[in-house]
Structure formats: C-alpha cells, structure tokens
Design an enzyme around this catalytic site. Structure first.
Site, PDB file in Angstrom:
ATOM      1  N   TYR A  47       0.824  -1.227   0.000  1.00  0.00           N
ATOM      2  CA  TYR A  47       0.000   0.000   0.000  1.00  0.00           C
ATOM      3  C   TYR A  47       0.853   1.270   0.000  1.00  0.00           C
ATOM      4  O   TYR A  47       0.347   2.346  -0.284  1.00  0.00           O
ATOM      5  CB  TYR A  47      -0.913   0.070   1.235  1.00  0.00           C
ATOM      6  CG  TYR A  47      -1.955  -1.001   1.364  1.00  0.00           C
ATOM      7  CD1 TYR A  47      -2.245  -1.886   0.338  1.00  0.00           C
ATOM      8  CD2 TYR A  47      -2.681  -1.122   2.552  1.00  0.00           C
ATOM      9  CE1 TYR A  47      -3.198  -2.869   0.485  1.00  0.00           C
ATOM     10  CE2 TYR A  47      -3.646  -2.094   2.702  1.00  0.00           C
ATOM     11  CZ  TYR A  47      -3.901  -2.977   1.675  1.00  0.00           C
ATOM     12  OH  TYR A  47      -4.854  -3.939   1.842  1.00  0.00           O
ATOM     13  N   ASN A 133      -7.388 -13.427   1.823  1.00  0.00           N
ATOM     14  CA  ASN A 133      -7.905 -13.960   0.557  1.00  0.00           C
ATOM     15  C   ASN A 133      -7.671 -15.465   0.443  1.00  0.00           C
ATOM     16  O   ASN A 133      -7.468 -15.982  -0.659  1.00  0.00           O
ATOM     17  CB  ASN A 133      -7.277 -13.207  -0.622  1.00  0.00           C
ATOM     18  CG  ASN A 133      -7.552 -11.719  -0.561  1.00  0.00           C
ATOM     19  OD1 ASN A 133      -8.699 -11.296  -0.559  1.00  0.00           O
ATOM     20  ND2 ASN A 133      -6.499 -10.910  -0.470  1.00  0.00           N
TER      21      ASN A 133
HETATM   22  N1  LIG Z   1      -6.453  -7.904   1.901  1.00  0.00           N
HETATM   23  C1  LIG Z   1      -6.804  -7.383   0.762  1.00  0.00           C
HETATM   24  O1  LIG Z   1      -6.602  -7.933  -0.326  1.00  0.00           O
HETATM   25  C2  LIG Z   1      -7.505  -6.048   0.792  1.00  0.00           C
HETATM   26  C3  LIG Z   1      -8.135  -5.544  -0.373  1.00  0.00           C
HETATM   27  C4  LIG Z   1      -8.793  -4.318  -0.276  1.00  0.00           C
HETATM   28  C5  LIG Z   1      -8.794  -3.627   0.930  1.00  0.00           C
HETATM   29  N2  LIG Z   1      -8.147  -4.132   2.036  1.00  0.00           N
HETATM   30  C6  LIG Z   1      -8.123  -3.417   3.334  1.00  0.00           C
HETATM   31  O2  LIG Z   1      -9.443  -3.079   3.712  1.00  0.00           O
HETATM   32  C7  LIG Z   1      -9.550  -1.671   3.873  1.00  0.00           C
HETATM   33  C8  LIG Z   1     -10.957  -1.212   3.492  1.00  0.00           C
HETATM   34  O3  LIG Z   1     -11.289  -1.577   2.175  1.00  0.00           O
HETATM   35  P1  LIG Z   1     -11.286  -0.552   0.960  1.00  0.00           P
HETATM   36  O4  LIG Z   1     -10.399   0.590   1.262  1.00  0.00           O
HETATM   37  O5  LIG Z   1     -11.067  -1.374  -0.258  1.00  0.00           O
HETATM   38  O6  LIG Z   1     -12.768  -0.067   0.814  1.00  0.00           O
HETATM   39  P2  LIG Z   1     -13.926   0.518   1.740  1.00  0.00           P
HETATM   40  O7  LIG Z   1     -13.513   0.672   3.147  1.00  0.00           O
HETATM   41  O8  LIG Z   1     -15.107  -0.285   1.382  1.00  0.00           O
HETATM   42  O9  LIG Z   1     -14.152   1.937   1.072  1.00  0.00           O
HETATM   43  C9  LIG Z   1     -13.261   3.001   1.181  1.00  0.00           C
HETATM   44  C10 LIG Z   1     -13.868   4.149   0.388  1.00  0.00           C
HETATM   45  O10 LIG Z   1     -15.147   4.439   0.952  1.00  0.00           O
HETATM   46  C11 LIG Z   1     -15.276   5.832   1.236  1.00  0.00           C
HETATM   47  N3  LIG Z   1     -15.939   5.920   2.545  1.00  0.00           N
HETATM   48  C12 LIG Z   1     -15.450   5.558   3.751  1.00  0.00           C
HETATM   49  N4  LIG Z   1     -16.341   5.778   4.725  1.00  0.00           N
HETATM   50  C13 LIG Z   1     -17.435   6.282   4.116  1.00  0.00           C
HETATM   51  C14 LIG Z   1     -18.693   6.728   4.583  1.00  0.00           C
HETATM   52  N5  LIG Z   1     -19.016   6.668   5.879  1.00  0.00           N
HETATM   53  N6  LIG Z   1     -19.595   7.203   3.673  1.00  0.00           N
HETATM   54  C15 LIG Z   1     -19.287   7.265   2.361  1.00  0.00           C
HETATM   55  N7  LIG Z   1     -18.102   6.851   1.848  1.00  0.00           N
HETATM   56  C16 LIG Z   1     -17.176   6.376   2.727  1.00  0.00           C
HETATM   57  C17 LIG Z   1     -13.872   6.365   1.279  1.00  0.00           C
HETATM   58  O11 LIG Z   1     -13.830   7.655   0.711  1.00  0.00           O
HETATM   59  P3  LIG Z   1     -13.256   8.911   1.580  1.00  0.00           P
HETATM   60  O12 LIG Z   1     -11.801   8.612   1.822  1.00  0.00           O
HETATM   61  O13 LIG Z   1     -13.481  10.071   0.679  1.00  0.00           O
HETATM   62  O14 LIG Z   1     -14.060   8.945   2.844  1.00  0.00           O
HETATM   63  C18 LIG Z   1     -13.068   5.411   0.413  1.00  0.00           C
HETATM   64  O15 LIG Z   1     -12.998   5.872  -0.908  1.00  0.00           O
HETATM   65  C19 LIG Z   1      -8.416  -1.138   2.998  1.00  0.00           C
HETATM   66  O16 LIG Z   1      -8.105   0.205   3.297  1.00  0.00           O
HETATM   67  C20 LIG Z   1      -7.324  -2.113   3.303  1.00  0.00           C
HETATM   68  O17 LIG Z   1      -6.740  -1.847   4.567  1.00  0.00           O
HETATM   69  C21 LIG Z   1      -7.528  -5.345   1.974  1.00  0.00           C
END
Ligand SMILES: NC(=O)c1ccc[n+]([C@@H]2O[C@H](COP(=O)([O-])OP(=O)(O)OC[C@H]3O[C@@H](n4cnc5c(N)ncnc54)[C@H](OP(=O)(O)O)[C@@H]3O)[C@@H](O)[C@H]2O)c1
Length: 276
Positions: A47, A133
């Site tokens: 990341y 995963n």
């Molecule tokens: N292990 C893996 O393969 C893997 C893959 C993907 C993700 N991850 C981990 O999981 C974490 C979370 O998943 P993700 O980042 O993919 O997606 P997520 O948490 O589903 O979504 C993040 C997005 O949602 C927006 N958001 C957050 N809170 C919100 C709210 N209350 N209302 C509206 N929009 C909101 C954020 O925008 P703003 O910043 O503008 O608020 C950001 O663009 C990652 O950061 C990472 O640490 C792991």
C-alpha cells in the site's frame, strides 16, 4: 466501540478498525480512529502507507494494534524476513501485532513461507500470524504448515453486496476459531451507486436507518459485523467519516432488520447470522 477476541489469542480488538489502502497520509484520521476506539490499523507493504501509519502513531505505539501484510512476491523464506524488516522500519516499531500473507501464492510452497513467519514470531518481531484472501482449502494447507491454532485471522472481501466468497469461508474460520477481517465493506466507496441500482435495497436501508437513526454506511458496516467472528476495517480519508464508521459499533441490527436488508440486496443470500 465493542470489541471481539482475535482468534484464540485472548486479545480484544475493535469490531470496526481502520484500513489504509489508498490512505492519503494525513495523520489526523489515524489519531481520530484511536480516540473513537478503532485502535486496529491495517496496512500492507504494497500500500505504501506503512510510513504514514508510523508517523501518525509515533510516540503512542502501544495504544495501537498494528496489522500489516507481506506480498506474495516476497514469500520465499529470506524475502519474508526482509519484507518484515522493511515494514517494521516503515511503521517505526519493534514488533508487528498481526502479520498477514496478503494473497495466496501459487509459486512458493506454503511450508517455506510459514517457516519464515514462525521465525519472525520466535524472534519477537511478529506477535500473531494471519492470512488474506484464503479459501477454506488454502486455510487447511496453511494450518497444516504452521500448526493448529496458529493462524488467528483471514482478511477477505465481505459486504452486503458481495459475500459469495465470504459465505463459504466464514463458517470454516468460525469452526477453526479464526477472526475474519472484512474489507471493502463499503464497496471501496461505490456503495451509493450500487445501492441506487437496487431501489428495494435503497428503500429498506432508508426505512431501517430512520428507525435506528443510522446512516447507510453504518448499516452496511453493522451488517458484516453481525457475524460473531467478523470485524470490519473501512478506510476513509475524512475525519468526520471516521466518527461515522465507528458509529457502526455499539448496537446490532435485529433479525427483523437483517433479513429484509439481506433479501433486498437481491443476490440470493440465505445464511442468517443468528443461526450461525
Ligand atoms: N487484503 C486485501 O486484499 C484487501 C483488499 C482491499 C482492501 N483491504 C483493506 O481493507 C480496507 C478497506 O477496504 P477498501 O479501502 O477497499 O474499501 P472501503 O472501506 O469499502 O471503502 C473506502 C472508500 O469508501 C469511502 N468511505 C469511507 N467511509 C465512508 C462513509 N461513511 N460514507 C461514504 N463513503 C465512505 C472512502 O472515501 P473517503 O476517503 O473520501 O471517505 C473510500 O474511498 C483497505 O483500506 C485495506 O486496509 C484489503
């Protein structure tokens, strides 16, 4: 903030943590997460956010639970050890609380990778081992390689709108005493667009949201943590949304609310958390 036990470790972690994929680097959100009880921060070497996490937690390391990940191209024994050193340096810490294999590798035998993970624990550089995963079948192989009860967590995609893989994997993790970290529970920020494609879901979210005084994001996050062995790790770059997301904890959707939400998502979900 309610907490859950991490695997069989006896350690309590918040049921809403904080993800850092695509995090912009402003330390305010990571510090606010701690104030709101979301003291679990998830990162990964890939990341390029470990250094931001390190800067944000400097001087207050012990208040946080730090989870990070090693990438599959570093799964050879020596490479795992080297990658861990890089993560420790970037995070500015002597120990990683949870070190996860980011994705399964189809090139490097799991025994070799797990030997390195074990060495990191023996050397005091890693406290607990997780994966990400991994299907139930891959989890079985990983457990065989490392030993029973040593894998405490599996991080997977899990959301109301996308839970096919999770439906298979969560029961296995529960049976084996592993915690699931749900990622992309807010569809990487695209949940409003996806909800808009499903008028019945939009209506149900708004009806239940009005009953409970909760936002759509809070309902979506609460839906995943209804599962007893699941926590979620949403990412936001906005301080006010840290507060909103943490407000997904401390209460529960009832069965009468969970069921119509799941039905309205419209993808044939059948599993009900209160039966699990
Ligand atoms: N292990 C893996 O393969 C893997 C893959 C993907 C993700 N991850 C981990 O999981 C974490 C979370 O998943 P993700 O980042 O993919 O997606 P997520 O948490 O589903 O979504 C993040 C997005 O949602 C927006 N958001 C957050 N809170 C919100 C709210 N209350 N209302 C509206 N929009 C909101 C954020 O925008 P703003 O910043 O503008 O608020 C950001 O663009 C990652 O950061 C990472 O640490 C792991």
């Amino acid at each position: 903030m309610d907490t859950k036990q991490l695997g069989n470790t006896g350690i309590q972690i918040p049921e809403v943590g904080y993800g850092t994929w695509k995090h912009h680097g402003d330390p305010a959100t990571i510090r606010r997460a701690l104030e709101m009880g979301a003291f679990l921060i998830d990162s990964a070497e890939s990341y390029d956010t470990e250094r931001y996490v390190g800067q944000a937690i400097a001087g207050n390391r012990e208040a946080y639970f730090l989870a990070t990940k090693v990438s599959p191209h570093h799964f050879r024994y020596a490479d795992v050890l080297k990658a861990a050193e890089g993560s420790l340096r970037a995070l500015g810490t002597d120990v990683i609380d949870l070190y996860q294999l980011h994705w399964p590798s189809y090139d490097v035998p799991i025994d070799e990778t797990m030997r390195a993970m074990d060495k990191l624990v023996t050397d005091g550089k890693v406290r607990h081992i997780g994966v990400s995963n991994f299907s139930a079948e891959l989890l079985r192989e990983a457990e065989r390689a490392l030993g029973d009860g040593r894998i405490v967590e599996n991080q997977i995609k899990f959301s109301l709108l996308d839970h096919e893989f999770a439906d298979e994997v969560i029961p296995y993790c529960a049976e084996r005493g592993m915690t699931v970290f749900a990622y992309s529970s807010l569809e990487q920020g695209a949940f409003e667009d996806r909800v808009a494609e499903r008028p019945q879901l939009a209506e149900t979210l708004d009806r239940i949201g009005a009953e409970l005084g909760k936002t759509r994001a809070q309902l979506l996050l609460n839906w995943v943590i209804c599962e007893p062995n699941v926590i979620t790790i949403p990412m936001t770059s906005r301080v006010e949304r840290v507060d909103e997301n943490c407000g997904a904890s401390g209460w529960r959707l009832s069965a009468e609310q969970w069921d119509p939400l799941t039905e309205a998502a419209g993808d044939g979900a059948t599993r009900r958390w209160w039966l699990s």
